[in-house]
Design a protein around this motif. Structure first.
Motif, PDB file in Angstrom:
ATOM      1  N   TRP A 268       0.821  -1.208   0.000  1.00 31.66           N
ATOM      2  CA  TRP A 268       0.000   0.000   0.000  1.00 31.66           C
ATOM      3  C   TRP A 268       0.856   1.260   0.000  1.00 31.66           C
ATOM      4  CZ3 TRP A 268      -4.617  -0.229  -1.710  1.00 31.66           C
ATOM      5  CH2 TRP A 268      -5.359  -1.405  -1.559  1.00 31.66           C
ATOM      6  N   TYR A 269       2.030   1.175   0.584  1.00 29.98           N
ATOM      7  CA  TYR A 269       2.974   2.291   0.487  1.00 29.98           C
ATOM      8  C   TYR A 269       3.357   2.494  -0.983  1.00 29.98           C
ATOM      9  CZ  TYR A 269       3.608   1.600   5.552  1.00 29.98           C
ATOM     10  OH  TYR A 269       3.415   1.469   6.900  1.00 29.98           O
ATOM     11  N   CYS A 270       3.645   1.393  -1.656  1.00 31.93           N
ATOM     12  CA  CYS A 270       4.021   1.444  -3.079  1.00 31.93           C
ATOM     13  C   CYS A 270       2.879   1.990  -3.927  1.00 31.93           C
ATOM     14  CB  CYS A 270       4.430   0.056  -3.563  1.00 31.93           C
ATOM     15  SG  CYS A 270       5.885  -0.617  -2.734  1.00 31.93           S
ATOM     16  N   PHE A 271       1.669   1.559  -3.628  1.00 34.13           N
ATOM     17  CA  PHE A 271       0.504   2.065  -4.348  1.00 34.13           C
ATOM     18  C   PHE A 271       0.397   3.580  -4.190  1.00 34.13           C
ATOM     19  CE2 PHE A 271      -3.936   3.475  -3.835  1.00 34.13           C
ATOM     20  CZ  PHE A 271      -4.404   3.279  -5.127  1.00 34.13           C
ATOM     21  N   GLY A 272       0.557   4.070  -2.968  1.00 36.18           N
ATOM     22  CA  GLY A 272       0.482   5.511  -2.722  1.00 36.18           C
ATOM     23  C   GLY A 272       1.562   6.271  -3.461  1.00 36.18           C
ATOM     24  N   ILE A 273       2.791   5.732  -3.476  1.00 38.46           N
ATOM     25  CA  ILE A 273       3.902   6.397  -4.159  1.00 38.46           C
ATOM     26  C   ILE A 273       3.634   6.493  -5.656  1.00 38.46           C
ATOM     27  CG2 ILE A 273       6.307   6.057  -4.856  1.00 38.46           C
ATOM     28  CD1 ILE A 273       6.817   5.039  -1.985  1.00 38.46           C
ATOM     29  N   VAL A 274       3.179   5.392  -6.262  1.00 39.82           N
ATOM     30  CA  VAL A 274       2.872   5.400  -7.694  1.00 39.82           C
ATOM     31  C   VAL A 274       1.799   6.440  -7.993  1.00 39.82           C
ATOM     32  CG1 VAL A 274       1.851   4.074  -9.590  1.00 39.82           C
ATOM     33  CG2 VAL A 274       3.563   3.022  -8.118  1.00 39.82           C
ATOM     34  N   LEU A 275       0.757   6.501  -7.176  1.00 36.20           N
ATOM     35  CA  LEU A 275      -0.344   7.427  -7.422  1.00 36.20           C
ATOM     36  C   LEU A 275       0.102   8.879  -7.253  1.00 36.20           C
ATOM     37  CD1 LEU A 275      -3.266   7.441  -8.246  1.00 36.20           C
ATOM     38  CD2 LEU A 275      -3.921   7.303  -5.828  1.00 36.20           C
ATOM     39  N   VAL A 276       0.910   9.153  -6.244  1.00 35.62           N
ATOM     40  CA  VAL A 276       1.406  10.521  -6.028  1.00 35.62           C
ATOM     41  C   VAL A 276       2.161  11.011  -7.258  1.00 35.62           C
ATOM     42  CG1 VAL A 276       3.093  11.904  -4.766  1.00 35.62           C
ATOM     43  CG2 VAL A 276       1.484  10.482  -3.512  1.00 35.62           C
ATOM     44  N   VAL A 400      12.219   2.506  -4.938  1.00 40.32           N
ATOM     45  CA  VAL A 400      12.737   3.195  -6.125  1.00 40.32           C
ATOM     46  C   VAL A 400      12.070   2.649  -7.388  1.00 40.32           C
ATOM     47  CG1 VAL A 400      14.785   3.617  -7.530  1.00 40.32           C
ATOM     48  CG2 VAL A 400      14.942   3.754  -5.049  1.00 40.32           C
ATOM     49  N   LEU A 401      11.858   1.328  -7.438  1.00 39.38           N
ATOM     50  CA  LEU A 401      11.164   0.726  -8.575  1.00 39.38           C
ATOM     51  C   LEU A 401       9.783   1.353  -8.765  1.00 39.38           C
ATOM     52  CD1 LEU A 401      11.983  -3.091  -8.193  1.00 39.38           C
ATOM     53  CD2 LEU A 401      12.522  -1.656 -10.163  1.00 39.38           C
ATOM     54  N   GLY A 406       5.827   5.120 -11.109  1.00 48.06           N
ATOM     55  CA  GLY A 406       4.934   6.275 -11.004  1.00 48.06           C
ATOM     56  C   GLY A 406       5.304   7.373 -11.986  1.00 48.06           C
ATOM     57  N   LEU A 407       6.609   7.639 -12.114  1.00 47.71           N
ATOM     58  CA  LEU A 407       7.057   8.660 -13.055  1.00 47.71           C
ATOM     59  C   LEU A 407       6.712   8.272 -14.487  1.00 47.71           C
ATOM     60  CD1 LEU A 407      10.594   9.418 -11.544  1.00 47.71           C
ATOM     61  CD2 LEU A 407       8.565  10.859 -11.399  1.00 47.71           C
ATOM     62  N   ALA A 408       6.946   6.998 -14.824  1.00 47.23           N
ATOM     63  CA  ALA A 408       6.644   6.530 -16.180  1.00 47.23           C
ATOM     64  C   ALA A 408       5.148   6.596 -16.458  1.00 47.23           C
ATOM     65  CB  ALA A 408       7.163   5.109 -16.368  1.00 47.23           C
ATOM     66  N   THR A 409       4.340   6.151 -15.494  1.00 47.20           N
ATOM     67  CA  THR A 409       2.887   6.187 -15.660  1.00 47.20           C
ATOM     68  C   THR A 409       2.392   7.614 -15.816  1.00 47.20           C
ATOM     69  OG1 THR A 409       2.703   4.214 -14.263  1.00 47.20           O
ATOM     70  CG2 THR A 409       0.688   5.453 -14.662  1.00 47.20           C
ATOM     71  N   GLY A 410       2.925   8.519 -15.011  1.00 49.56           N
ATOM     72  CA  GLY A 410       2.538   9.921 -15.119  1.00 49.56           C
ATOM     73  C   GLY A 410       2.932  10.532 -16.445  1.00 49.56           C
ATOM     74  N   SER A 411       4.132  10.187 -16.943  1.00 43.87           N
ATOM     75  CA  SER A 411       4.582  10.721 -18.225  1.00 43.87           C
ATOM     76  C   SER A 411       3.690  10.257 -19.372  1.00 43.87           C
ATOM     77  CB  SER A 411       6.031  10.296 -18.486  1.00 43.87           C
ATOM     78  OG  SER A 411       6.887  10.792 -17.482  1.00 43.87           O
ATOM     79  N   VAL A 412       3.292   8.977 -19.333  1.00 45.69           N
ATOM     80  CA  VAL A 412       2.398   8.447 -20.362  1.00 45.69           C
ATOM     81  C   VAL A 412       1.011   9.077 -20.229  1.00 45.69           C
ATOM     82  CG1 VAL A 412       1.227   6.376 -21.202  1.00 45.69           C
ATOM     83  CG2 VAL A 412       3.639   6.272 -20.587  1.00 45.69           C
ATOM     84  N   SER A 413       0.531   9.211 -18.998  1.00 47.42           N
ATOM     85  CA  SER A 413      -0.786   9.796 -18.767  1.00 47.42           C
ATOM     86  C   SER A 413      -0.857  11.236 -19.254  1.00 47.42           C
ATOM     87  CB  SER A 413      -1.136   9.745 -17.276  1.00 47.42           C
ATOM     88  OG  SER A 413      -1.167   8.410 -16.801  1.00 47.42           O
TER      89      SER A 413
END
Length: 419
Positions: A268-276, A400-401, A406-413
Motif C-alpha cells: 500500500w505504500y508502493c501504491f500511494g507512491i505510484v499514485l502521487v 525506487v522501482l 509512477g514517473l513513467a505512468t505519469g509521463s504516459v498519462s
C-alpha cells in the motif's frame, strides 16, 4: 480498502528490529544527515542536466522528439537495471554500487561537452552525435539505478531522519536546476550560442557535484553513527541465517519468499507512491507549462512555474523534518485525494477567465508540489520500518522501482489527458 499499513506500527517495528547493543553515537555536526542530503541531490542532477538542455538538443537535431526519446530510454534502462540489481544486491555493498554509479554518471555527463567541443561545435544535423547522446542517456540510467538504489537502500537501514534527508535532497536537485535555468535565461542570449553555453554549464555543474557526492559517499561509511547501524544490520543478518538453518519448513527459495513477503508488507505504500507521482507528472510540467500563458511574464512564466513547483516540493519534504505523519493510512488516502488536482487544474487552465490568472495557477502549482513532496516522503520514510532491519535495503530498492513506475505512468498519462 482492507489493508493495515500503520496499525500497531511501533509494536511491529520493535518486534522486527534487533535490540540495540549500545546507544547510537551522536551524528556530530549533522554530517551523516548532510551526506544523505547531498547524495539525494546528486543522483537526480545528471538527468536534470540532460532534460534541461533539451532546447539545445532540439536545435542540434531538428525533427527528433528529443524529450520523449530521452525520457523513454532513461526510465526503461533505469527500471531494467533496478530489477537486475535487486536480484544480486546482496553480493555487493551499497557503497561500492554508489561509487560505481557516480563514476558512470561522470562518464555520461562528459560525453555531451566533450563531443560538442571536438565534433558537434554547434553544427545542426549531425545525427551521429544524437545517437551517442542517447547512449549517454542510457548510461546515465544505469548509473541512476546503481546510485539511487544504493542511497535509498542504505538510508532505509538508518533512522527516519536520514531517509528524510535523502528525499529532501531529491527536491533540492530540482531547485538547483530551476535556479540554473533562471540564471542562464537571464545571462545568455536565447540563440544557438546561448543555448550551447547553457547546456555546457548544466553538465559542468553536474560533474562538479558528482565529485562532491563521491567524497560524501566514502566519508559516510567512516562515520560512527553509520558504522553503528551497519553493525546492527550485520548482527540481524547473522541471526536470520541461524534461524533459517533451524527452520526445515521453508518452502521454495528463501530469497523469493523473503522478497514476496517484503512486497506484501509495503504494497500500500508502493501504491500511494505510484499514485502521487502519476498525478503530479501527468499534470506537471507538461500541461501546466504548455497551457498556462501570461501577457506580463511571457516566456518567463513557465520557467517561474517550474521554480514554484520545485521550491514547494522541497518545502514539503523539508516539513517532514518538523512533523511526520506516523499513520500511513492518512498518506495513502491523501495520495488518492490528490486526484482532485485534475478538475482543479482544468478550471484554472480552461475554466472561467477569473481563474486563469497568474496567481491562481501559481498557488495551485505550489500546492501540487508541496503535497507531492510531503506525502511521497511520508510513504518512503515509513515503508522501510515495516520490515526487519536486514531487509530495509531491499525495501529501498522496491520503493525506487515504484517511484520510477509512477514517473513513467505519469509521463504516459500526460499524453492521454486532454484538457
Amino acid at each position: 480498502m482492507g489493508y493495515s499499513v500503520a496499525k500497531g506500527g511501533n509494536e511491529v517495528e520493535s518486534q522486527l528490529l534487533p535490540p540495540k547493543s549500545a546507544e547510537a553515537p551522536e551524528d556530530r555536526f549533522h554530517l551523516a544527515y548532510i551526506v544523505y542530503f547531498t547524495l539525494g541531490t546528486g543522483f537526480l542532477l545528471p538527468w536534470n542536466a540532460f532534460i534541461t538542455g533539451v532546447d539545445y538538443f532540439d536545435y542540434l537535431y531538428p525533427g527528433v522528439s528529443v524529450n520523449r526519446v530521452f525520457s523513454v530510454v532513461y526510465m526503461v534502462v533505469t527500471l531494467v537495471c533496478l530489477l537486475l540489481i535487486l536480484g544480486c544486491a546482496h553480493k555487493s555493498s551499497a557503497s561500492f554500487r554508489i561509487n560505481l554509479g557516480i563514476a558512470l554518471f561522470v562518464v555520461s555527463l562528459l560525453v555531451v561537452p566533450v563531443m560538442d567541443a571536438v565534433y558537434i561545435r554547434g553544427i545542426r544535423g549531425l545525427y551521429s552525435g544524437y545517437y551517442v547522446t542517447v547512449a549517454a542517456v542510457g548510461l546515465a540510467g544505469v548509473a541512476e539505478a546503481l546510485v539511487q538504489g544504493g542511497v535509498m537502500g542504505s538510508a532505509g537501514e538508518l533512522p527516519e531522519r536520514y531517509m528524510q534527508a535523502t528525499v529532501a535532497g531529491t527536491a533540492a536537485s530540482g531547485v538547483i536546476v530551476s535556479l540554473l535555468r533562471i540564471f542562464t535565461k537571464a545571462i545568455f542570449p536565447q540563440n544557438p550560442q546561448g543555448l550551447r553555453s547553457s547546456a555546457c554549464l548544466y553538465f559542468g555543474v553536474s560533474i562538479l557535484f558528482m565529485a562532491i557526492c563521491l567524497v560524501c559517499n566514502n566519508v559516510a561509511k567512516k562515520l560512527p553513527v553509520i558504522q553503528h547501524y551497519n553493525d546492527l544490520k550485520l548482527q540481524a543478518e547473522l541471526d536470520e541465517q541461524d534461524n533459517e538453518k533451524d527452520d526445515d519448513s521453508l518452502n521454495g527459495s528463501p530469497c523469493t519468499s523473503t522478497l514476496r513477503d517484503i512486497v506484501g508488507r509495503i504494497k500500500w505504500y508502493c501504491f500511494g507512491i505510484v499514485l502521487v507521482y502519476c498525478v503530479s507528472l501527468s499534470i506537471f510540467p507538461g500541461h501546466v507549462t504548455a497551457d498556462a500563458h501570461s501577457q506580463v511574464l511571457r516566456d518567463w512564466y513557465p520557467v517561474l512555474l517550474v521554480t514554484c513547483y520545485n521550491v514547494s516540493d522541497l518545502l514539503g519534504k523539508g516539513l517532514l523534518a518538523i512533523y511526520l505523519i506516523e499513520d500511513a493510512k492518512i498518506a495513502v488516502a491523501a495520495s488518492i485525494v490528490r486526484i482532485l488536482f485534475y478538475p482543479l487544474f482544468i478550471i484554472c487552465l480552461r475554466g472561467p477567465i477569473i481563474f486563469q490568472g497568474e496567481i491562481p495557477v501559481a498557488i495551485l502549482t505550489c500546492l501540487l508540489g508541496m503535497t507531492n513532496g510531503y506525502f511521497s516522503g511520508v510513504l518512503m520514510i515509513l515503508a522501510p520500518k515495516r520490515v526487519a532491519l536486514q531487509h530495509s535495503e531491499t525495501v529501498g530498492f522496491v520503493l525506487v522501482l515504484f517511484v520510477i513506475l509512477g514517473l513513467a505512468t505519469g509521463s504516459v498519462s500526460a499524453f492521454l489527458w486532454v484538457f
